[in-house]
Motif scaffolding. Structure first.
Motif, short mmCIF file in Angstrom:
data_model
loop_
_atom_site.label_atom_id
_atom_site.label_comp_id
_atom_site.label_asym_id
_atom_site.label_seq_id
_atom_site.Cartn_x
_atom_site.Cartn_y
_atom_site.Cartn_z
N PHE A 19 0.83 -1.20 0.00
CA PHE A 19 0.00 0.00 0.00
C PHE A 19 0.87 1.26 0.00
O PHE A 19 0.55 2.25 -0.67
CB PHE A 19 -0.93 0.01 1.21
CG PHE A 19 -1.97 -1.07 1.20
CD1 PHE A 19 -2.44 -1.59 0.01
CD2 PHE A 19 -2.47 -1.57 2.39
CE1 PHE A 19 -3.41 -2.59 -0.01
CE2 PHE A 19 -3.44 -2.57 2.39
CZ PHE A 19 -3.91 -3.08 1.19
N SER A 20 1.96 1.23 0.76
CA SER A 20 2.81 2.42 0.87
C SER A 20 3.49 2.72 -0.46
O SER A 20 3.56 3.88 -0.89
CB SER A 20 3.84 2.25 1.98
OG SER A 20 4.65 1.11 1.75
N LEU A 27 0.80 9.27 -5.44
CA LEU A 27 0.78 10.51 -4.65
C LEU A 27 -0.37 10.50 -3.65
O LEU A 27 -1.08 11.50 -3.47
CB LEU A 27 0.71 11.74 -5.57
CG LEU A 27 1.86 11.87 -6.60
CD1 LEU A 27 1.66 13.11 -7.45
CD2 LEU A 27 3.20 11.91 -5.89
N ARG A 28 -0.57 9.37 -3.00
CA ARG A 28 -1.59 9.21 -1.97
C ARG A 28 -0.93 8.69 -0.70
O ARG A 28 0.17 8.13 -0.75
CB ARG A 28 -2.69 8.23 -2.40
CG ARG A 28 -3.57 8.69 -3.54
CD ARG A 28 -4.58 7.62 -3.92
NE ARG A 28 -5.51 8.06 -4.94
CZ ARG A 28 -6.64 8.70 -4.69
NH1 ARG A 28 -6.99 8.95 -3.43
NH2 ARG A 28 -7.43 9.07 -5.68
N THR A 29 -1.60 8.83 0.42
CA THR A 29 -1.10 8.27 1.66
C THR A 29 -1.40 6.78 1.69
O THR A 29 -2.38 6.33 1.07
CB THR A 29 -1.75 8.95 2.87
OG1 THR A 29 -3.16 8.68 2.87
CG2 THR A 29 -1.52 10.46 2.84
N PRO A 30 -0.60 5.99 2.40
CA PRO A 30 -0.89 4.55 2.51
C PRO A 30 -2.27 4.29 3.09
O PRO A 30 -2.94 3.33 2.67
CB PRO A 30 0.22 4.05 3.45
CG PRO A 30 1.33 5.02 3.27
CD PRO A 30 0.68 6.35 3.05
N SER A 31 -2.72 5.12 4.03
CA SER A 31 -4.03 4.90 4.63
C SER A 31 -5.14 5.11 3.61
O SER A 31 -6.14 4.38 3.62
CB SER A 31 -4.22 5.82 5.83
OG SER A 31 -4.16 7.18 5.44
N SER A 32 -4.99 6.11 2.72
CA SER A 32 -6.03 6.34 1.72
C SER A 32 -6.08 5.18 0.73
O SER A 32 -7.16 4.76 0.29
CB SER A 32 -5.80 7.66 0.99
OG SER A 32 -4.64 7.61 0.18
N VAL A 33 -4.91 4.64 0.37
CA VAL A 33 -4.88 3.48 -0.52
C VAL A 33 -5.56 2.29 0.16
O VAL A 33 -6.35 1.57 -0.45
CB VAL A 33 -3.43 3.13 -0.91
CG1 VAL A 33 -3.38 1.81 -1.68
CG2 VAL A 33 -2.81 4.25 -1.74
#
Length: 295
Positions: A19-20, A27-33
């Motif tokens: 995810f990270s 260009l997203r945060t791991p949590s958003s993915v």
């Protein structure tokens, strides 16, 4: 977020392995993915990934969704490219699975022509003598001998690969040259450790096929290493004509048993998953191969 965007995030996670890493690419945060994947799994009512000790692994359902998701993205890419006026604008990564020998002696010299035609294209080789798992390794095209038996693959012939038997002058000075195929049993022969049928050397003698089963002291799973072993005088080798023709022409190897032509000639095939040829990068590569290897 629409369904297509969810598929793109899912494919990025598969390709990047976490995810990270996918987040960095998108260009997203791991949590958003992670939330997007969780929402996708909830909508599909299946788990696409197993989360184990901080790592992720595709489930069976995930593998199926990856296969079909890739087709969706390829179809969308083709639709967009169909209205792109300039063929030079083609971009993307083409994953090619083939042997080291074919990549080095047949494809590498042609790549400058391909990349000049499509400067936005990237090439990544996956080297191996087997055909590989197209889904797990994200293979677009494979080039190997033998037509495919898998229903999921399309196989198109490229050219007939001719085998040649040869040895280094240093070996022949020490052990002499075999005058007939049956004399190979008295010599040191270099054999493949994969595809054991390659170690059955079939000759045509008086119009009749004759098989000599090779039992060598030294073997390898790569033809390029067998070539090196032959060059240093360790034994007699049977390799593709395109592989050692220059060595023979320049005297580093000597062709043997020319009066007993090998019956074994393999058809080389280009293989790709059904539907993958619709992807512009694959279609362009297949067209390029057809121009240079008309069977």
């Amino acid at each position: 977020m629409d369904k297509f965007a969810e598929i793109l995030v899912f494919l990025s996670v598969v390709e990047e392995g976490s995810f990270s890493a996918a987040g960095r690419k998108l260009l997203r945060t791991p949590s958003s993915v992670s939330k997007i994947i969780a929402r996708l799994e909830s909508r599909l009512a299946v788990r696409l990934f197993d989360r184990i000790a901080g790592t992720i692994r595709l489930t069976q359902e995930g593998h199926r969704f990856h296969e079909h998701g890739r087709k969706v993205v390829d179809a969308m890419t083709e639709a967009e490219n169909s209205v792109t006026p300039n063929e030079l604008e083609m971009t993307g990564v083409l994953h090619i699975h083939t042997s080291l020998t074919f990549a080095k002696y047949q494809l590498a010299p042609l790549l400058p022509l391909l990349l000049k035609r499509h400067p936005g294209l990237r090439i990544e080789f996956i080297i191996g003598t087997d055909r590989g798992d197209f889904l797990k390794r994200d293979i677009d095209v494979a080039i190997h001998s033998g037509s495919p038996t898998e229903l999921s693959l399309v196989g198109k012939p490229l050219f007939l690969r001719r085998w040649i038997i040869a040895a280094a002058p240093s070996y022949l000075k020490r052990y002499g040259s075999p005058a007939a195929p049956e004399e190979l049993h008295r010599h040191h022969c270099l054999n493949f450790t994969v595809r054991q049928h390659w170690n059955s050397w079939i000759f045509i003698e008086n119009g009749v096929p004759k098989t000599v089963n090779i039992q060598g002291l030294v073997g390898a799973d790569q033809g390029e290493l067998l070539r090196t072993l032959a060059l240093v005088g360790l034994g007699i080798v049977r390799l593709a004509e395109f592989h050692i023709a220059t060595d023979i022409a320049e005297g580093r190897l000597v062709q043997l048993l020319a009066d007993y032509p090998p019956a074994a000639q393999d058809m080389m095939y280009v293989l790709y998953p059904r539907g993958r040829a619709q992807a512009p990068r694959v279609r362009a590569f297949l067209q390029f191969l057809n121009e240079h290897f008309a069977a």
